[in-house]
Scaffold this motif. Sequence first.
Motif, short mmCIF file in Angstrom:
data_model
loop_
_atom_site.label_atom_id
_atom_site.label_comp_id
_atom_site.label_asym_id
_atom_site.label_seq_id
_atom_site.Cartn_x
_atom_site.Cartn_y
_atom_site.Cartn_z
N PHE A 10 71.27 16.55 -19.70
CA PHE A 10 72.41 17.37 -19.40
C PHE A 10 72.90 18.03 -20.68
O PHE A 10 72.88 17.42 -21.75
N ARG A 62 66.85 13.60 -4.50
CA ARG A 62 66.02 14.16 -5.58
C ARG A 62 64.80 13.29 -5.86
O ARG A 62 64.24 13.31 -6.95
N GLU A 65 61.66 15.32 -7.00
CA GLU A 65 61.76 15.84 -8.37
C GLU A 65 61.75 14.72 -9.41
O GLU A 65 61.23 14.91 -10.50
N TYR A 67 64.31 13.47 -11.00
CA TYR A 67 65.37 13.61 -11.99
C TYR A 67 66.59 14.24 -11.32
O TYR A 67 66.50 14.79 -10.23
N ARG A 69 69.89 16.90 -11.54
CA ARG A 69 70.45 18.09 -12.18
C ARG A 69 71.95 17.88 -12.31
O ARG A 69 72.52 16.98 -11.70
N LEU A 70 72.58 18.73 -13.08
CA LEU A 70 74.01 18.65 -13.29
C LEU A 70 74.76 18.58 -11.97
O LEU A 70 75.60 17.71 -11.76
N GLU A 71 74.46 19.47 -11.05
CA GLU A 71 75.19 19.49 -9.78
C GLU A 71 74.96 18.23 -8.95
O GLU A 71 75.81 17.84 -8.16
N ASP A 72 73.83 17.57 -9.14
CA ASP A 72 73.56 16.33 -8.40
C ASP A 72 74.46 15.20 -8.87
O ASP A 72 74.96 14.42 -8.07
#
Length: 174
Positions: A10, A62, A65, A67, A69-72
């Motif tokens: 992040f 996720r 993927e 990993y 993400r910020l929004e997750d």
Amino acid sequence: MPINILYGFFPKSFFNSTSLPTTQTKPSSPSQYTKLETLLQSQNFKEADQETDRIVLALAQRQTEGYLRLEDTKNLSCQALQAIDHLWSKYSQGKFGISTQQQIYQSLGGTTQYNGTIWNSFSEKVGWRKGTWLSSNQLDFSLSAPKGQLPTLGVAELYGESFGLLPPVLKCRI
């Protein structure tokens, strides 16, 4: 092969966010934690750490993927994180868990505002660093580990900086 499948790469700006999560992932079900509880009961902390990552990825949808993400991370259910923390704390007699990590982090002056010095001090205190970042195979997955070392929740290093889930989790008030 790294232990954790959840990588928290992040930007520093992520740690400066002050808003509480407004959207939550779908509520977690108690059966979702059965394997984690079994692993923790048997003190199989290495696999429990991996299972914790798997659960968090599933909550964020996720898994493919591998990993977040910020929004997750902003949308993770505080209820789910509290359930995970409860199990870790219960089966480690309070030595491990998100709330234990938060207490240590806050005792060093940590807040939701990113501070590299505090983050590095925290990482040293819980045993993720010993001058340099340790790889997952260098961590101690036993009750002899430093207080707060587990779960790792995808702490990773990128370009000499450590990033992970901890500061946003502070918003959950675990």
